[in-house]
Write a protein that holds these residues in place. Sequence first.
Motif, PDB file in Angstrom:
ATOM      1  N   ALA A  28       8.403 -12.968 -12.559  1.00  0.00           N
ATOM      2  CA  ALA A  28       9.677 -12.856 -13.193  1.00  0.00           C
ATOM      3  C   ALA A  28       9.970 -14.128 -13.817  1.00  0.00           C
ATOM      4  CB  ALA A  28      10.672 -12.241 -12.181  1.00  0.00           C
ATOM      5  N   ARG A  29       9.996 -14.104 -15.321  1.00  0.00           N
ATOM      6  CA  ARG A  29      10.259 -15.197 -15.966  1.00  0.00           C
ATOM      7  C   ARG A  29      11.769 -15.243 -16.535  1.00  0.00           C
ATOM      8  NH1 ARG A  29       5.267 -17.838 -16.658  1.00  0.00           N
ATOM      9  NH2 ARG A  29       3.468 -16.254 -16.266  1.00  0.00           N
ATOM     10  N   SER A  67      14.837 -19.521 -14.170  1.00  0.00           N
ATOM     11  CA  SER A  67      13.405 -20.009 -14.432  1.00  0.00           C
ATOM     12  C   SER A  67      12.480 -19.277 -13.426  1.00  0.00           C
ATOM     13  CB  SER A  67      13.247 -21.614 -14.564  1.00  0.00           C
ATOM     14  OG  SER A  67      13.871 -21.878 -13.487  1.00  0.00           O
ATOM     15  N   GLY A  68      11.132 -19.112 -13.826  1.00  0.00           N
ATOM     16  CA  GLY A  68      10.566 -18.464 -12.915  1.00  0.00           C
ATOM     17  C   GLY A  68       8.998 -18.584 -13.417  1.00  0.00           C
ATOM     18  N   GLY A  69       8.173 -18.518 -12.507  1.00  0.00           N
ATOM     19  CA  GLY A  69       6.601 -18.257 -12.774  1.00  0.00           C
ATOM     20  C   GLY A  69       5.842 -18.054 -11.628  1.00  0.00           C
ATOM     21  N   PHE A  70       4.806 -18.623 -11.959  1.00  0.00           N
ATOM     22  CA  PHE A  70       3.653 -18.595 -10.811  1.00  0.00           C
ATOM     23  C   PHE A  70       3.633 -19.866 -10.108  1.00  0.00           C
ATOM     24  CE2 PHE A  70      -0.842 -18.935  -9.101  1.00  0.00           C
ATOM     25  CZ  PHE A  70      -0.904 -17.558  -8.509  1.00  0.00           C
ATOM     26  N   PRO A  89       4.344 -15.405  -7.213  1.00  0.00           N
ATOM     27  CA  PRO A  89       5.280 -15.636  -8.183  1.00  0.00           C
ATOM     28  C   PRO A  89       6.769 -16.018  -7.531  1.00  0.00           C
ATOM     29  CG  PRO A  89       4.565 -13.437  -8.724  1.00  0.00           C
ATOM     30  CD  PRO A  89       4.080 -13.894  -7.215  1.00  0.00           C
ATOM     31  N   ILE A  90       7.516 -17.091  -8.146  1.00  0.00           N
ATOM     32  CA  ILE A  90       8.609 -17.355  -7.729  1.00  0.00           C
ATOM     33  C   ILE A  90       9.750 -17.475  -8.641  1.00  0.00           C
ATOM     34  CG2 ILE A  90       7.766 -18.761  -5.493  1.00  0.00           C
ATOM     35  CD1 ILE A  90       7.991 -21.357  -7.134  1.00  0.00           C
ATOM     36  N   ALA A  91      11.052 -17.676  -8.503  1.00  0.00           N
ATOM     37  CA  ALA A  91      11.873 -17.535  -9.409  1.00  0.00           C
ATOM     38  C   ALA A  91      13.266 -18.221  -9.032  1.00  0.00           C
ATOM     39  CB  ALA A  91      12.220 -16.093 -10.079  1.00  0.00           C
ATOM     40  N   MET A  92      14.165 -18.713 -10.013  1.00  0.00           N
ATOM     41  CA  MET A  92      15.430 -19.116  -9.566  1.00  0.00           C
ATOM     42  C   MET A  92      16.318 -18.069 -10.447  1.00  0.00           C
ATOM     43  SD  MET A  92      15.693 -23.068  -9.836  1.00  0.00           S
ATOM     44  CE  MET A  92      14.615 -24.141  -9.050  1.00  0.00           C
ATOM     45  N   GLY A  93      17.411 -17.689 -10.047  1.00  0.00           N
ATOM     46  CA  GLY A  93      18.560 -16.957 -10.901  1.00  0.00           C
ATOM     47  C   GLY A  93      19.851 -17.066 -10.465  1.00  0.00           C
TER      48      GLY A  93
END
Lengths: 121, 381
Positions: free
Chosen positions: B308-309, B327-330, B337-341
């Motif tokens: 999730a980008r 921000s997110g990516g592999f 995959p990890i992300a911040m939101g």
Amino acid sequence: MRFTKDHEWVVLEGDVATIGITAYAAEQLGDVVFVEVPEAGKTVKKGEGLAVVESVKAASDVYAPISGEVIEGNAGLSDTPETVNAEPESAGWFAKLKVADPAEFEGLMDRAAYEDFLSTL
Amino acid sequence: MRARRIISRSPRLSENLKTTPLYAAHVAAGARMVPFAGYSMPVQYKDGVLKEHLWTRENAGLFDVSHMGQARLRGVSPLSAFEEVTPGDFIGLKPGKQRYSVLLNKQGGVIDDLMAARPDDDGLFVVVNGACKDNDFKVIDAELAGQVRIERLEDRALLALQGPKAAAVLADHAPEAATMVFMDARAMTAFGTDAIVSRTGYTGEDGYEISIPASEAERVWNALLADERVRPIGLGARDSLRLEAGLPLYGHDVDETVSPVEADLAFAVAKKRREARDFPGATRIAKELAEGPQRKRVGLIVLEGAPAREGAEIADEAGNVIGVVTSGGFSPSLGKPIAMGFAPPALAQVGVRLKVIVRGKAQTAEVVAMPFVPHRYVRKL
């Protein structure tokens, strides 16, 4: 094998087209970490989104170079997306399509034309 | 294949990109150069993002961060003046120490995040984000004119050496660096030149940032790369490393609408400043500290599907959109995959199941504690 300016390749056997991205595209993309392939039964027109390939940094769309009905997505890529980097123009294929109009294939670039195109980039 | 976000475009002259003193060294090393913060910067070298990332976690990665803004703030009392634009305790900043802080607007939003240090007796040494630097110094000048003089250090390069072997590598060139701990900053002679060295970085690893004269940059870069423990690392891996470290990226996870409390940066609001409420936007920030913010920066592990980008919506389990991925990516270290939101506080609790919407598909994600990969800062020797 035929090629598009968007760096897809197509192999046509009978009325079945196998589609992937070129070695150049795989190299430009970098390490592939995720591939979303279409499910069987989906119909696509030439130029429509067929698959999505993701590197560590970015997601890229793979467009159908030819119209048809998906008969198989490469399920193996969900476990080993790195196959796209290792064998982009063989085992790293994305989907097989039953093509609607083989003439679309004839309109694509051959290897020599594609390599000429790459040299202009 | 068409990249939605272009990662491989060669900079053209017409784009008027600036270069760092290490541009030629990057090109010679086979870097893929991209436009970033107005500069032509290396996004990756020959190893590629995954290998560069893992190399930094296991050895030592060398980053060119010369695009960032470096300046000296001088004046009669630059430390107390700096408290007028930030919520940190700078009067209490001891010589030889550095602090993470934020520049605040009058609404309590973050204009930029920054590092401010006292490497010597010469006022404050600040490092700000490259894309924000012109505006930051304009803001500081507008607010503090008459109290501080800003001397921008355009003639200095900035390198970051990060990873578990960074300390051993740097000790060979700057023995004094080995006696520093996390958040120490000192002016010293290193590599036979004048350097400002801080034991900090933005990868979550132990490591250093090293400010040196631009004229010495290529020599120092090459001296470090001559060590087999060191490889050059591009912006691609810098981004995935800082994401795993749970560190926000300005312009993505934080901007002028986001308060330090919402951004999970409340630690940057010093205790004595909370009591004094004497910083820009103090009313909002004090209220959020007392009652909790409306939204909070969270870490997510995406349990199924694609990364999730930035821009992907975050929904609750019923499908109601409650926030957005910033921000997110592999994650190369975790292999997923990890992300911040941002999410409302009630849903920002560790263990809560949420959805991230990627290309129309709702994928299950879980709120986790950050950092995603443990920090390895050296706080004590």
